[in-house]
Design a protein around this motif. Sequence first.
Motif, mmCIF file in Angstrom:
data_model
loop_
_atom_site.group_PDB
_atom_site.id
_atom_site.type_symbol
_atom_site.label_atom_id
_atom_site.label_comp_id
_atom_site.label_asym_id
_atom_site.label_seq_id
_atom_site.Cartn_x
_atom_site.Cartn_y
_atom_site.Cartn_z
ATOM 1 N N LEU A 53 0.831 -1.204 0.000
ATOM 2 C CA LEU A 53 0.000 0.000 0.000
ATOM 3 C C LEU A 53 0.864 1.252 0.000
ATOM 4 O O LEU A 53 0.577 2.209 -0.724
ATOM 5 N N TYR A 54 1.896 1.248 0.822
ATOM 6 C CA TYR A 54 2.762 2.423 0.844
ATOM 7 C C TYR A 54 3.495 2.571 -0.488
ATOM 8 O O TYR A 54 3.656 3.687 -0.999
ATOM 9 N N ASP A 55 3.915 1.474 -1.075
ATOM 10 C CA ASP A 55 4.564 1.520 -2.383
ATOM 11 C C ASP A 55 3.611 2.119 -3.423
ATOM 12 O O ASP A 55 4.027 2.911 -4.275
ATOM 13 N N ARG A 59 -3.164 0.653 15.032
ATOM 14 C CA ARG A 59 -2.019 -0.155 14.591
ATOM 15 C C ARG A 59 -1.296 0.607 13.484
ATOM 16 O O ARG A 59 -1.896 1.411 12.780
ATOM 17 N N ILE A 60 -0.028 0.328 13.314
ATOM 18 C CA ILE A 60 0.734 0.967 12.237
ATOM 19 C C ILE A 60 0.077 0.662 10.893
ATOM 20 O O ILE A 60 -0.036 1.541 10.041
ATOM 21 N N HIS A 115 -4.391 4.964 6.396
ATOM 22 C CA HIS A 115 -4.794 6.371 6.459
ATOM 23 C C HIS A 115 -3.934 7.243 5.548
ATOM 24 O O HIS A 115 -4.457 8.089 4.814
ATOM 25 N N VAL A 116 -2.627 7.046 5.592
ATOM 26 C CA VAL A 116 -1.715 7.837 4.750
ATOM 27 C C VAL A 116 -2.081 7.651 3.276
ATOM 28 O O VAL A 116 -2.159 8.623 2.510
ATOM 29 N N VAL A 117 -2.339 6.414 2.894
ATOM 30 C CA VAL A 117 -2.682 6.126 1.499
ATOM 31 C C VAL A 117 -4.034 6.741 1.140
ATOM 32 O O VAL A 117 -4.177 7.378 0.090
ATOM 33 N N THR A 167 -4.702 9.613 -1.653
ATOM 34 C CA THR A 167 -5.639 9.408 -2.758
ATOM 35 C C THR A 167 -6.621 10.570 -2.846
ATOM 36 O O THR A 167 -6.902 11.084 -3.930
ATOM 37 N N TYR A 168 -7.132 10.981 -1.712
ATOM 38 C CA TYR A 168 -8.079 12.093 -1.667
ATOM 39 C C TYR A 168 -7.467 13.355 -2.277
ATOM 40 O O TYR A 168 -8.075 14.016 -3.126
#
Length: 170
Positions: A8-10, A125-126, A132-134, A138-139
């Motif tokens: 996901l982070y990638d 959890r991390i 959330h970051v992803v 996206t937003y």
Amino acid sequence: MKQDSLRLYDYHVWANKRVFNHLKDLPNEVYRQEIKSVFSSIEQVVIHLFKTDVVWLCAMSDKNYEEIQQFVGKYSSEIENKTLEEMESKYLKFSEQYINFLSSQEDLDAKKTLKHPMYGQLETRISELVQHVVNHGTYHRGNITAMLRQLGYPGPSTDYIFYLYEKKGN
């Protein structure tokens, strides 16, 4: 699962790179052009995305609220008046810190406690913070696409499915 969060982070980094590459193909003035939208310019969206990524890596790294504010302040002064190319370079360098951090964690589903002066305490959890970051990215990539359309330009395609198609051979 750790691989899911790393993937996901990638994707988040891949999508942001696509935005940077797309913006570099447009006239230089588009990046800072004032526009009536959610943000006053595309530059402001890019800065917001970067600062928010800083906030959440700090939170994942157990920094307290005051420490996080200091890090954001430090990065804010470093990115002030940077060109698109300079912002891209800063972002890509910072994303390496994320990858190193996530890769070094034993268990991305271990409990994590966040404390915020206004919102209180949160058990999470991390892996949820990565999600959330992803989602946040996206937003705001959607904001950039809408702003570009307002300015008469197409937006970049950053859908997750295109990431999967591109990465299927890897």
